[in-house]
Design a protein around this motif. Structure first.
Motif, mmCIF file in Angstrom:
data_model
loop_
_atom_site.group_PDB
_atom_site.id
_atom_site.type_symbol
_atom_site.label_atom_id
_atom_site.label_comp_id
_atom_site.label_asym_id
_atom_site.label_seq_id
_atom_site.Cartn_x
_atom_site.Cartn_y
_atom_site.Cartn_z
ATOM 1 N N ALA A 9 0.834 -1.213 0.000
ATOM 2 C CA ALA A 9 0.000 0.000 0.000
ATOM 3 C C ALA A 9 0.865 1.258 0.000
ATOM 4 C CB ALA A 9 -0.942 -0.012 1.203
ATOM 5 N N LEU A 10 1.950 1.249 0.756
ATOM 6 C CA LEU A 10 2.845 2.411 0.806
ATOM 7 C C LEU A 10 3.501 2.667 -0.550
ATOM 8 C CD1 LEU A 10 4.510 1.783 4.287
ATOM 9 C CD2 LEU A 10 3.010 3.706 3.677
ATOM 10 N N VAL A 11 3.936 1.605 -1.207
ATOM 11 C CA VAL A 11 4.552 1.762 -2.531
ATOM 12 C C VAL A 11 3.517 2.269 -3.534
ATOM 13 C CG1 VAL A 11 5.647 0.550 -4.458
ATOM 14 C CG2 VAL A 11 6.409 0.107 -2.127
ATOM 15 N N LYS A 12 2.326 1.677 -3.527
ATOM 16 C CA LYS A 12 1.284 2.107 -4.467
ATOM 17 C C LYS A 12 0.897 3.569 -4.231
ATOM 18 C CE LYS A 12 -1.198 -2.163 -5.587
ATOM 19 N NZ LYS A 12 -2.469 -2.880 -5.392
ATOM 20 N N GLU A 13 0.748 3.948 -2.968
ATOM 21 C CA GLU A 13 0.376 5.324 -2.635
ATOM 22 C C GLU A 13 1.405 6.317 -3.161
ATOM 23 O OE1 GLU A 13 0.190 8.213 1.319
ATOM 24 O OE2 GLU A 13 0.350 6.041 1.594
ATOM 25 N N SER A 14 2.666 6.022 -2.924
ATOM 26 C CA SER A 14 3.711 6.945 -3.361
ATOM 27 C C SER A 14 3.896 6.924 -4.876
ATOM 28 C CB SER A 14 5.026 6.668 -2.632
ATOM 29 O OG SER A 14 5.331 5.300 -2.618
ATOM 30 N N TRP A 15 3.669 5.777 -5.514
ATOM 31 C CA TRP A 15 3.736 5.701 -6.971
ATOM 32 C C TRP A 15 2.682 6.613 -7.590
ATOM 33 C CZ3 TRP A 15 6.268 5.482 -11.091
ATOM 34 C CH2 TRP A 15 5.730 5.102 -12.320
ATOM 35 N N GLU A 16 1.495 6.655 -7.001
ATOM 36 C CA GLU A 16 0.440 7.546 -7.508
ATOM 37 C C GLU A 16 0.878 9.012 -7.429
ATOM 38 O OE1 GLU A 16 -2.303 6.744 -9.220
ATOM 39 O OE2 GLU A 16 -1.559 4.692 -9.051
ATOM 40 N N VAL A 17 1.585 9.376 -6.377
ATOM 41 C CA VAL A 17 2.097 10.742 -6.236
ATOM 42 C C VAL A 17 3.190 11.006 -7.272
ATOM 43 C CG1 VAL A 17 3.333 12.330 -4.696
ATOM 44 C CG2 VAL A 17 1.480 10.891 -3.796
ATOM 45 N N LEU A 18 4.111 10.059 -7.438
ATOM 46 C CA LEU A 18 5.184 10.219 -8.430
ATOM 47 C C LEU A 18 4.616 10.418 -9.834
ATOM 48 C CD1 LEU A 18 7.570 7.430 -7.142
ATOM 49 C CD2 LEU A 18 8.184 9.842 -7.324
ATOM 50 N N LYS A 19 3.596 9.638 -10.178
ATOM 51 C CA LYS A 19 3.027 9.701 -11.533
ATOM 52 C C LYS A 19 2.414 11.065 -11.839
ATOM 53 C CE LYS A 19 0.252 6.112 -11.553
ATOM 54 N NZ LYS A 19 -0.622 5.005 -11.967
ATOM 55 N N GLN A 20 2.018 11.799 -10.816
ATOM 56 C CA GLN A 20 1.380 13.099 -11.040
ATOM 57 C C GLN A 20 2.334 14.132 -11.625
ATOM 58 O OE1 GLN A 20 -0.643 14.341 -7.447
ATOM 59 N NE2 GLN A 20 -1.684 12.376 -7.297
ATOM 60 N N GLU A 126 5.999 14.980 5.719
ATOM 61 C CA GLU A 126 4.816 14.573 6.490
ATOM 62 C C GLU A 126 4.323 13.169 6.129
ATOM 63 O OE1 GLU A 126 3.535 16.546 2.804
ATOM 64 O OE2 GLU A 126 4.867 17.222 4.397
ATOM 65 N N LYS A 127 4.587 12.708 4.913
ATOM 66 C CA LYS A 127 4.119 11.377 4.512
ATOM 67 C C LYS A 127 5.249 10.350 4.403
ATOM 68 C CE LYS A 127 -0.199 12.438 2.278
ATOM 69 N NZ LYS A 127 -1.074 12.098 1.192
ATOM 70 N N TRP A 128 6.486 10.806 4.278
ATOM 71 C CA TRP A 128 7.625 9.912 4.191
ATOM 72 C C TRP A 128 7.845 9.257 5.549
ATOM 73 C CZ3 TRP A 128 10.492 7.362 0.915
ATOM 74 C CH2 TRP A 128 11.763 6.905 1.286
ATOM 75 N N SER A 129 8.171 7.984 5.546
ATOM 76 C CA SER A 129 8.392 7.279 6.811
ATOM 77 C C SER A 129 9.431 6.178 6.612
ATOM 78 C CB SER A 129 7.081 6.653 7.293
ATOM 79 O OG SER A 129 6.677 5.616 6.396
ATOM 80 N N GLU A 130 9.918 5.660 7.702
ATOM 81 C CA GLU A 130 10.839 4.526 7.642
ATOM 82 C C GLU A 130 10.156 3.313 7.008
ATOM 83 O OE1 GLU A 130 14.225 4.151 8.273
ATOM 84 O OE2 GLU A 130 14.077 6.331 8.254
ATOM 85 N N ASP A 131 8.848 3.174 7.266
ATOM 86 C CA ASP A 131 8.101 2.065 6.670
ATOM 87 C C ASP A 131 8.060 2.183 5.146
ATOM 88 O OD1 ASP A 131 7.614 0.903 9.126
ATOM 89 O OD2 ASP A 131 5.565 1.685 9.295
ATOM 90 N N MET A 132 7.848 3.410 4.648
ATOM 91 C CA MET A 132 7.809 3.617 3.202
ATOM 92 C C MET A 132 9.197 3.379 2.602
ATOM 93 S SD MET A 132 6.345 6.849 1.048
ATOM 94 C CE MET A 132 4.658 6.547 1.589
ATOM 95 N N LYS A 133 10.206 3.872 3.282
ATOM 96 C CA LYS A 133 11.585 3.654 2.839
ATOM 97 C C LYS A 133 11.874 2.153 2.761
ATOM 98 C CE LYS A 133 16.360 4.596 4.205
ATOM 99 N NZ LYS A 133 17.218 5.241 5.210
ATOM 100 N N GLY A 134 11.465 1.424 3.783
ATOM 101 C CA GLY A 134 11.684 -0.020 3.811
ATOM 102 C C GLY A 134 10.938 -0.741 2.697
ATOM 103 N N ALA A 135 9.718 -0.309 2.418
ATOM 104 C CA ALA A 135 8.911 -0.951 1.374
ATOM 105 C C ALA A 135 9.548 -0.745 -0.002
ATOM 106 C CB ALA A 135 7.482 -0.398 1.401
ATOM 107 N N TRP A 136 9.904 0.487 -0.332
ATOM 108 C CA TRP A 136 10.552 0.754 -1.622
ATOM 109 C C TRP A 136 11.918 0.070 -1.685
ATOM 110 C CZ3 TRP A 136 9.169 2.753 -6.253
ATOM 111 C CH2 TRP A 136 7.944 3.430 -6.333
#
Length: 158
Positions: A9-20, A126-136
């Motif tokens: 979910a974290l990867v998908k969420e951030s991918w949607e932001v990147l695509k914008q 505000e949205k970046w986290s260690e969990d997101m870093k770990g997922a990517w």
């Protein structure tokens, strides 16, 4: 433990932001690669004969999109299948191209660092986290491992 639903979910969420704003993040991604490892410029045919990163280089943008998208797709596969599944032809191509370009293990780490910094920039503090870093990071590591394995196959065949 495997790739979790939360990581996907974290990867998908951030991918949607990147695509914008993929042109901006593509340029940032390559700028970071060259900031970390300036000599890497000569490994990219579309950057080799220029003194700067061309803002409107369609090949740069296309390559960055492929890397970002493949990493995102890796995350989804890790969750759905428990492993990375890349078609043999794609993997053979990636292995051959990376061998031909002279890519070695440390180069993968440079790209990973640039990728993580790009996602961080896209998401903001505000949205970046260690969990997101770990997922990517995990998704990228799995993709890099598959490419490295194919590179080794290419070296053996050569």
């Amino acid at each position: 433990m495997g790739f979790t639903e939360k990581q996907e979910a974290l990867v998908k969420e951030s991918w949607e932001v990147l695509k914008q704003d993929i042109p901006r993040f593509s340029l940032l991604f390559f700028s970071l690669i060259l900031e970390i490892a300036p000599a890497a410029k000569n490994m990219f045919s579309f950057l080799r004969d220029t003194e700067e990163i061309p803002q409107n280089n369609p090949k740069l943008k296309a390559h960055a999109v492929k890397v970002l998208k493949m990493t995102c797709e890796s995350a989804i596969q890790l969750r759905e299948k428990g492993e990375l599944v890349v078609t043999d032809t794609t993997l053979k191509y990636l292995g051959a191209v990376h061998v031909k370009s002279g890519v070695i293990d440390p180069h993968f780490e440079v790209v990973k660092e640039a990728l993580l910094r790009t996602v961080n920039e896209a998401m903001g503090e505000e949205k970046w986290s260690e969990d997101m870093k770990g997922a990517w990071g995990e998704a990228y590591n799995q993709l890099a491992s598959a490419i490295k394995a194919e590179m080794n196959n290419n070296n053996i065949a050569a």
